[in-house]
Design a protein around this motif. Structure first.
Motif, short mmCIF file in Angstrom:
data_model
loop_
_atom_site.label_atom_id
_atom_site.label_comp_id
_atom_site.label_asym_id
_atom_site.label_seq_id
_atom_site.Cartn_x
_atom_site.Cartn_y
_atom_site.Cartn_z
N GLU A 185 0.82 -1.22 0.00
CA GLU A 185 0.00 0.00 0.00
C GLU A 185 0.85 1.26 0.00
O GLU A 185 0.37 2.33 -0.34
CB GLU A 185 -0.94 0.00 1.21
CG GLU A 185 -1.95 -1.13 1.19
CD GLU A 185 -3.23 -0.77 1.91
OE1 GLU A 185 -3.57 0.44 1.94
OE2 GLU A 185 -3.89 -1.68 2.42
N ALA A 186 2.11 1.11 0.38
CA ALA A 186 3.01 2.27 0.43
C ALA A 186 3.64 2.58 -0.92
O ALA A 186 4.32 3.59 -1.05
CB ALA A 186 4.10 2.04 1.48
N ILE A 187 3.44 1.71 -1.91
CA ILE A 187 4.05 1.95 -3.22
C ILE A 187 3.04 1.92 -4.37
O ILE A 187 3.17 2.69 -5.33
CB ILE A 187 5.18 0.92 -3.49
CG1 ILE A 187 5.93 1.26 -4.77
CG2 ILE A 187 4.65 -0.50 -3.51
CD1 ILE A 187 7.14 0.39 -5.04
N LEU A 188 2.01 1.08 -4.29
CA LEU A 188 1.14 0.86 -5.44
C LEU A 188 0.43 2.11 -5.95
O LEU A 188 0.42 2.36 -7.17
CB LEU A 188 0.13 -0.24 -5.12
CG LEU A 188 -0.60 -0.82 -6.33
CD1 LEU A 188 0.37 -1.46 -7.31
CD2 LEU A 188 -1.64 -1.83 -5.90
N PRO A 189 -0.18 2.94 -5.09
CA PRO A 189 -0.84 4.15 -5.62
C PRO A 189 0.11 5.07 -6.38
O PRO A 189 -0.29 5.72 -7.35
CB PRO A 189 -1.40 4.83 -4.37
CG PRO A 189 -1.54 3.73 -3.37
CD PRO A 189 -0.39 2.82 -3.63
N TYR A 190 1.36 5.10 -5.96
CA TYR A 190 2.34 5.97 -6.60
C TYR A 190 2.79 5.41 -7.95
O TYR A 190 3.07 6.17 -8.89
CB TYR A 190 3.54 6.18 -5.67
CG TYR A 190 3.13 6.69 -4.31
CD1 TYR A 190 2.86 8.05 -4.11
CD2 TYR A 190 2.96 5.82 -3.24
CE1 TYR A 190 2.45 8.52 -2.87
CE2 TYR A 190 2.55 6.28 -2.00
CZ TYR A 190 2.30 7.62 -1.82
OH TYR A 190 1.88 8.08 -0.59
N LEU A 191 2.85 4.08 -8.07
CA LEU A 191 3.13 3.47 -9.36
C LEU A 191 2.03 3.77 -10.36
O LEU A 191 2.29 4.11 -11.52
CB LEU A 191 3.27 1.94 -9.20
CG LEU A 191 4.51 1.43 -8.49
CD1 LEU A 191 4.34 -0.06 -8.15
CD2 LEU A 191 5.75 1.62 -9.35
N ILE A 192 0.79 3.66 -9.91
CA ILE A 192 -0.35 3.92 -10.79
C ILE A 192 -0.41 5.39 -11.16
O ILE A 192 -0.70 5.75 -12.30
CB ILE A 192 -1.65 3.43 -10.13
CG1 ILE A 192 -1.61 1.89 -10.04
CG2 ILE A 192 -2.87 3.88 -10.92
CD1 ILE A 192 -2.75 1.28 -9.28
N ASP A 193 -0.12 6.25 -10.20
CA ASP A 193 -0.09 7.68 -10.50
C ASP A 193 0.98 8.02 -11.53
O ASP A 193 0.78 8.87 -12.39
CB ASP A 193 0.15 8.46 -9.21
CG ASP A 193 0.09 9.97 -9.42
OD1 ASP A 193 -0.84 10.43 -10.11
OD2 ASP A 193 0.99 10.68 -8.92
N LYS A 194 2.10 7.35 -11.46
CA LYS A 194 3.21 7.60 -12.38
C LYS A 194 2.92 7.08 -13.78
O LYS A 194 3.43 7.61 -14.77
CB LYS A 194 4.49 6.95 -11.83
CG LYS A 194 5.75 7.29 -12.61
CD LYS A 194 6.98 6.65 -11.96
CE LYS A 194 8.24 6.95 -12.75
NZ LYS A 194 9.44 6.31 -12.15
N SER A 195 2.10 6.04 -13.88
CA SER A 195 1.81 5.44 -15.19
C SER A 195 1.01 6.41 -16.06
O SER A 195 0.23 7.21 -15.57
CB SER A 195 1.04 4.13 -15.02
OG SER A 195 -0.27 4.36 -14.53
N LYS A 196 1.22 6.27 -17.35
CA LYS A 196 0.50 7.11 -18.31
C LYS A 196 -0.70 6.39 -18.89
O LYS A 196 -1.68 7.04 -19.30
CB LYS A 196 1.45 7.55 -19.43
CG LYS A 196 2.67 8.32 -18.96
CD LYS A 196 3.58 8.68 -20.13
CE LYS A 196 4.84 9.41 -19.67
NZ LYS A 196 5.74 8.53 -18.88
#
Length: 312
Positions: A185-196
């Motif tokens: 939970e500490a990484i997944l939202p940021y990966l999705i936010d970074k994705s285009k």
């Protein structure tokens, strides 16, 4: 498919001698063969390392890395530091996958130029075997960045790394936090936010094996309270970046977690602290103009009838 990019599959391994063979075989049997299979032995004390060595000797696509026991996050990070693939998948060593997983997800990713492809899973136990539907799925969806982000922030999708294919660049400046529970939970939202670009295949390709003692199935302990810092940090980051666009839904889930935690803990000091925080969040939720009535009704049930709502 004219181009067949390398896909790195990262598998942390710790004391899973009964399950790791099934996992590795399911990956070896993929219909897509251009794979880099990375086994990270996280200081296993059983025969897991020996089993992994045998597979690495017989299959040139398999690499075995060893480290002192440091936990699943450290093992995944070691795999990320080593991997060479253009795309990345994560598989837990006590789980297994459909033979079509890589081919179907990579085909969709290339065809639609997707940074992330999400797919479904089946929950099984150690005494049952998942039956996957043969052939390729025809149920594909492309989501906007906003839809993908809301999907994860509203917990409509699992906050786990193993049900997605990722473009490698997403991890250029992101790693799993070490030594904490809820690291996903500490990484997944940021990966999705970074994705285009983000895609979804509505088909099950992953068998999650419910096993007593595995990380996701441990009973409650105080270490799990770190989730509240993770959720607070998430709210701060996304509120600052998107001017509170997603705050209501994040607020609701933070409130839900506190409500559920109160039904599980015994420490009086913690109970008093979280009751105070719960009351503050409840007032914000009820007064929110962005949150729909269904979320508000659920919040009222958690507030006024917690024993009924969260009973075992």
């Amino acid at each position: 498919m004219s181009k067949k990019p390398l896909v790195s599959i990262i598998i942390p391994v710790f004391n899973v001698e009964k399950y790791v063979s099934q996992c590795v075989k399911s990956i070896q049997n993929q219909t897509y063969i251009n794979l880099e299979i990375i086994l990270i032995n996280d200081g296993s004390t059983d025969c897991s390392e020996d089993i992994c060595k045998e597979y690495a000797q017989d299959d040139k696509r398999i690499v075995l890395l060893n480290q002192k026991n440091g936990g699943q996050s450290k093992a995944r990070n070691k795999g990320l530091d080593f991997c060479h693939g253009e795309y990345i998948l994560f598989v837990d060593a006590d789980d297994y996958i459909s033979k079509f997983l890589v081919e179907d997800t990579i085909s969709f990713a290339i065809r639609e130029n997707l940074d992330i492809v999400e797919y479904g899973h089946k929950n099984v136990n150690t005494n049952t075997k998942a039956e996957f539907v043969g052939g390729r799925s025809s149920n594909y969806e492309k989501l906007t960045h906003d839809e993908a982000l809301i999907r994860v922030l509203d917990y409509k999708a699992l906050m786990v790394p193993w049900n997605r294919l990722y473009k490698r660049y997403l991890f250029d400046d992101l790693r799993f936090p070490i030594g904490v529970i809820h690291e996903d939970e500490a990484i997944l939202p940021y990966l999705i936010d970074k994705s285009k670009t983000y895609g979804l295949i509505n088909n099950d390709y992953y068998a999650y094996v419910f096993r007593k003692g595995s990380t996701m199935n441990r009973d409650f302990d105080s270490k799990k309270l770190v989730i509240f810092k993770i959720m607070s940090d998430r709210r701060y980051y996304f509120n600052k970046k998107y001017n509170f666009k997603y705050d209501s839904i994040m607020l609701y889930h933070q409130y839900y977690r506190i409500s559920k935690t109160l039904s599980m803990i015994q420490n009086k000091k913690l109970i008093n602290n979280y009751k105070t925080e719960k009351k503050k969040l409840f007032k914000k939720i009820i007064s929110s103009k962005k949150l729909d009535y269904r979320h508000k009704l659920k919040a009222m049930a958690y507030y006024y009838f917690p024993k009924v709502t969260f009973r075992a």
